[in-house]
Scaffold this motif. Structure first.
Motif, PDB file in Angstrom:
ATOM      1  N   THR A  50     -58.844 -44.244 -44.290  1.00 39.50           N
ATOM      2  CA  THR A  50     -57.476 -44.422 -44.790  1.00 39.50           C
ATOM      3  C   THR A  50     -57.147 -45.888 -45.012  1.00 39.50           C
ATOM      4  O   THR A  50     -56.008 -46.228 -45.315  1.00 39.50           O
TER       5      THR A  50
ATOM      6  N   MET B 266     -51.402 -42.354 -41.510  1.00 45.93           N
ATOM      7  CA  MET B 266     -52.656 -41.648 -41.770  1.00 45.93           C
ATOM      8  C   MET B 266     -53.823 -42.268 -41.003  1.00 45.93           C
ATOM      9  O   MET B 266     -54.741 -41.560 -40.587  1.00 45.93           O
TER      10      MET B 266
ATOM     11  N   ILE C 204     -59.998 -40.916 -48.612  1.00 48.94           N
ATOM     12  CA  ILE C 204     -59.824 -40.048 -47.442  1.00 48.94           C
ATOM     13  C   ILE C 204     -60.720 -38.815 -47.523  1.00 48.94           C
ATOM     14  O   ILE C 204     -61.354 -38.421 -46.540  1.00 48.94           O
TER      15      ILE C 204
ATOM     16  N   ILE D 254     -51.680 -36.656 -43.549  1.00 45.09           N
ATOM     17  CA  ILE D 254     -52.801 -36.527 -44.486  1.00 45.09           C
ATOM     18  C   ILE D 254     -52.692 -35.223 -45.279  1.00 45.09           C
ATOM     19  O   ILE D 254     -52.995 -35.172 -46.477  1.00 45.09           O
TER      20      ILE D 254
ATOM     21  N   SER E 136     -61.728 -34.052 -45.281  1.00 41.63           N
ATOM     22  CA  SER E 136     -61.982 -35.477 -44.992  1.00 41.63           C
ATOM     23  C   SER E 136     -63.304 -35.693 -44.254  1.00 41.63           C
ATOM     24  O   SER E 136     -63.586 -36.800 -43.808  1.00 41.63           O
TER      25      SER E 136
END
Length: 303
Positions: free
Chosen positions: A20, A52, A82, A286, A296
């Motif tokens: 992030t 995040m 991400i 997120i 992610s």
């Protein structure tokens, strides 16, 4: 590095976790890739980098707890990195580069230092006409489950990420596997009517269980096939609101251990009742970009 991914739940040994850091300014509506991000841009609730960062580092800490080797992308200034699952995926000992939206090509370049550890013959680039992202591809032992959209209006949907050309190419790469494709419901404007990827409405967990959302599938008999395959008693059915909040997008460290969002109360209680260890993390910020824990993470090696 010897890649090995046979399914979604065997003991995780190595993974690429997105970053992030330096995600850049809030995108314009024209720059957004999905209806949920657009919704939060319009509402002024789009997530910030600091919030995040806390969320993704909580996942990194859990990986550390379970002795998982964690790789991270090289940070590109002012660039969203991400969702590492979008850019590539591993089946058996092959890493397949996803043919992603052109604007995101640099995300793949940012994992080159990891790719350099893999034998070149085991890195596959599909033909240009094959559109695919890792969120749509699920190895499950003798099967490969793939989310797709084959409507004639495919090109009109920025949310349609995997086409039938890719399904055919993956079947040709793994002829000994049964490739099972599922038509997903797509919307550019309504996140509650959009299954961006297969993992937004389905995910296998443990040895024989699954999380499932019926409305994510365009064809009811394909949803029914999954329900029958896992068995109704082994399936946790999520509501439209839970699908919107990404409840199916948890991540398995092993057949017994699952990382889940801390607000998924109904799901997490069910998982514990079924004997799973649930490692809860905050991930709601997120999730505003229509991706969660599976999105992610890019598993490289499972035992």
């Amino acid at each position: 590095m010897n890649l090995n991914i046979q399914n979604e739940t065997s003991r995780l040994k190595a993974v690429i976790l997105g970053t992030t850091k330096s995600i850049g300014a809030i995108p314009s509506i024209a720059e957004a890739y999905d209806p949920k991000s657009i919704q939060h841009i319009k509402a002024g609730t789009y997530p910030n980098e600091e919030d995040m960062e806390k969320e993704i580092e909580a996942v990194a800490a859990i990986f550390n707890k379970y002795d998982v080797t964690v790789y991270r992308p090289k940070v590109i200034l002012d660039y969203n990195q991400i969702f590492s699952r979008d850019i590539a995926f591993v089946i058996e000992d092959k890493l397949i580069k996803a043919n992603i939206l052109p604007d995101r090509e640099r995300e793949y370049e940012a994992i080159q230092h990891i790719l350099d550890k893999i034998e070149k013959a085991n890195i596959i680039e599909l033909p240009e006409e094959c559109h695919v992202e890792g969120g749509d591809v699920m190895p499950w032992n003798d099967f490969i489950f793939i989310g797709t959209y084959s409507g004639e209006d495919y090109k009109d949907y920025i949310t349609a990420r995997t086409n039938m050309d890719a399904v055919i190419a993956i079947q040709e790469l793994f002829p000994h596997k049964t490739v099972k494709a599922f038509e997903l419901r797509k919307s550019n404007t309504d996140p509650k009517e959009n299954a961006l990827h297969l993992d937004c409405c389905f995910q296998p967990i443990g040895k024989d269980k699954a999380i499932l959302h019926k409305n994510g599938f365009l064809i009811e008999k394909e949803y029914q096939w999954l329900l029958d395959f896992f068995g109704k008693d082994n399936v946790f059915e999520i509501t439209k609101e839970e699908m919107y909040n990404m409840n199916s997008n948890v991540f398995s460290i092993s057949e017994e251990v699952i990382i889940s969002e801390k607000n998924f109360t109904r799901l997490n209680n069910w998982l514990r009742e079924k004997g799973f260890i649930v490692e809860e993390v905050p991930y709601a910020e997120i999730a505003k970009q229509e991706g969660l824990l599976r999105c992610s993470t890019l598993p490289l090696i499972r035992d």
